[in-house]
Design an enzyme around this catalytic site. Structure first.
Site, PDB file in Angstrom:
ATOM      1  N   HIS A  79      31.371  34.319  35.510  1.00  0.00           N
ATOM      2  CA  HIS A  79      30.787  33.278  35.503  1.00  0.00           C
ATOM      3  C   HIS A  79      30.043  32.394  36.910  1.00  0.00           C
ATOM      4  O   HIS A  79      30.389  33.492  37.944  1.00  0.00           O
ATOM      5  CB  HIS A  79      31.936  31.516  35.478  1.00  0.00           C
ATOM      6  CG  HIS A  79      32.876  31.737  34.149  1.00  0.00           C
ATOM      7  ND1 HIS A  79      33.463  31.105  33.661  1.00  0.00           N
ATOM      8  CD2 HIS A  79      32.594  32.661  32.950  1.00  0.00           C
ATOM      9  CE1 HIS A  79      34.141  31.128  32.514  1.00  0.00           C
ATOM     10  NE2 HIS A  79      33.546  32.148  31.585  1.00  0.00           N
ATOM     11  N   GLU A  81      30.258  30.462  38.908  1.00  0.00           N
ATOM     12  CA  GLU A  81      31.074  29.515  39.714  1.00  0.00           C
ATOM     13  C   GLU A  81      31.315  31.333  41.292  1.00  0.00           C
ATOM     14  O   GLU A  81      31.378  31.016  41.943  1.00  0.00           O
ATOM     15  CB  GLU A  81      32.118  28.625  40.281  1.00  0.00           C
ATOM     16  CG  GLU A  81      31.468  27.299  39.181  1.00  0.00           C
ATOM     17  CD  GLU A  81      31.458  27.969  37.366  1.00  0.00           C
ATOM     18  OE1 GLU A  81      31.755  26.356  37.120  1.00  0.00           O
ATOM     19  OE2 GLU A  81      31.332  28.758  36.937  1.00  0.00           O
ATOM     20  N   CYS A 115      35.143  26.146  34.409  1.00  0.00           N
ATOM     21  CA  CYS A 115      36.701  26.410  33.618  1.00  0.00           C
ATOM     22  C   CYS A 115      37.781  25.846  34.957  1.00  0.00           C
ATOM     23  O   CYS A 115      37.899  26.795  36.005  1.00  0.00           O
ATOM     24  CB  CYS A 115      36.564  27.516  33.275  1.00  0.00           C
ATOM     25  SG  CYS A 115      37.434  29.590  34.146  1.00  0.00           S
ATOM     26  N   CYS A 118      38.126  29.704  36.948  1.00  0.00           N
ATOM     27  CA  CYS A 118      36.784  28.928  38.822  1.00  0.00           C
ATOM     28  C   CYS A 118      37.135  27.513  39.177  1.00  0.00           C
ATOM     29  O   CYS A 118      37.292  27.989  40.376  1.00  0.00           O
ATOM     30  CB  CYS A 118      35.460  28.688  38.074  1.00  0.00           C
ATOM     31  SG  CYS A 118      34.255  30.260  36.756  1.00  0.00           S
TER      32      CYS A 118
END
Length: 138
Positions: A79, A81, A115, A118
């Site tokens: 991801h 992040e 999410c 994250c």
């Protein structure tokens, strides 16, 4: 020409970072800012050394009708992040702000959110705030 707010400025940079995403399903860009200085950026994409989904022209989760937010372990991507956090030191992140932009089907998302995994990484990294909407203020 009207000068953009700092929030819009950093969100627009996050949107530009998202353009590098190798994910077919969604494109995210993250920018970590501390003391008005960009310390790291990241986009979602296949882990280094693996074939990109955009090059395969297939997303495993999409091909198997896996809903958003479920079975992340079946995805080869890291991801945005997480990539931004990986590329910064803890000292740089403590007290910083993460700006997040996301796109789905070519349309910019109004208020993308990290999410759960994250979100935990963001908290643990020392980042104090996530901004993903131009309505937020510094």
């Amino acid at each position: 020409m009207e000068r953009p707010s700092k929030v819009k400025y950093y969100l627009d940079i996050a949107a530009a970072v998202a353009a590098r995403s190798t994910c077919i399903r969604r494109q995210y860009g993250a920018v970590i800012v501390k003391n008005d200085t960009i310390v790291s950026t990241g986009y979602n994409g296949t882990a280094r050394g693996l074939v990109n989904c955009c090059d395969l022209n297939e997303c495993y989760r999409e091909a198997h009708n896996i809903p958003h937010g479920q079975q992340y372990e079946k995805c080869k991507a890291v991801h945005a992040e997480a990539n931004a956090i990986i590329n910064a030191s803890r000292e740089e992140m403590c007290g910083a702000i993460l700006f997040l932009a996301g796109f789905e089907n070519g349309e910019r998302m109004k208020n993308p959110t990290p999410c759960e995994m994250c979100s935990r990484m963001i908290t643990n990294s020392g980042i104090r705030r996530v901004i993903s909407c131009e309505d937020d203020t510094l």
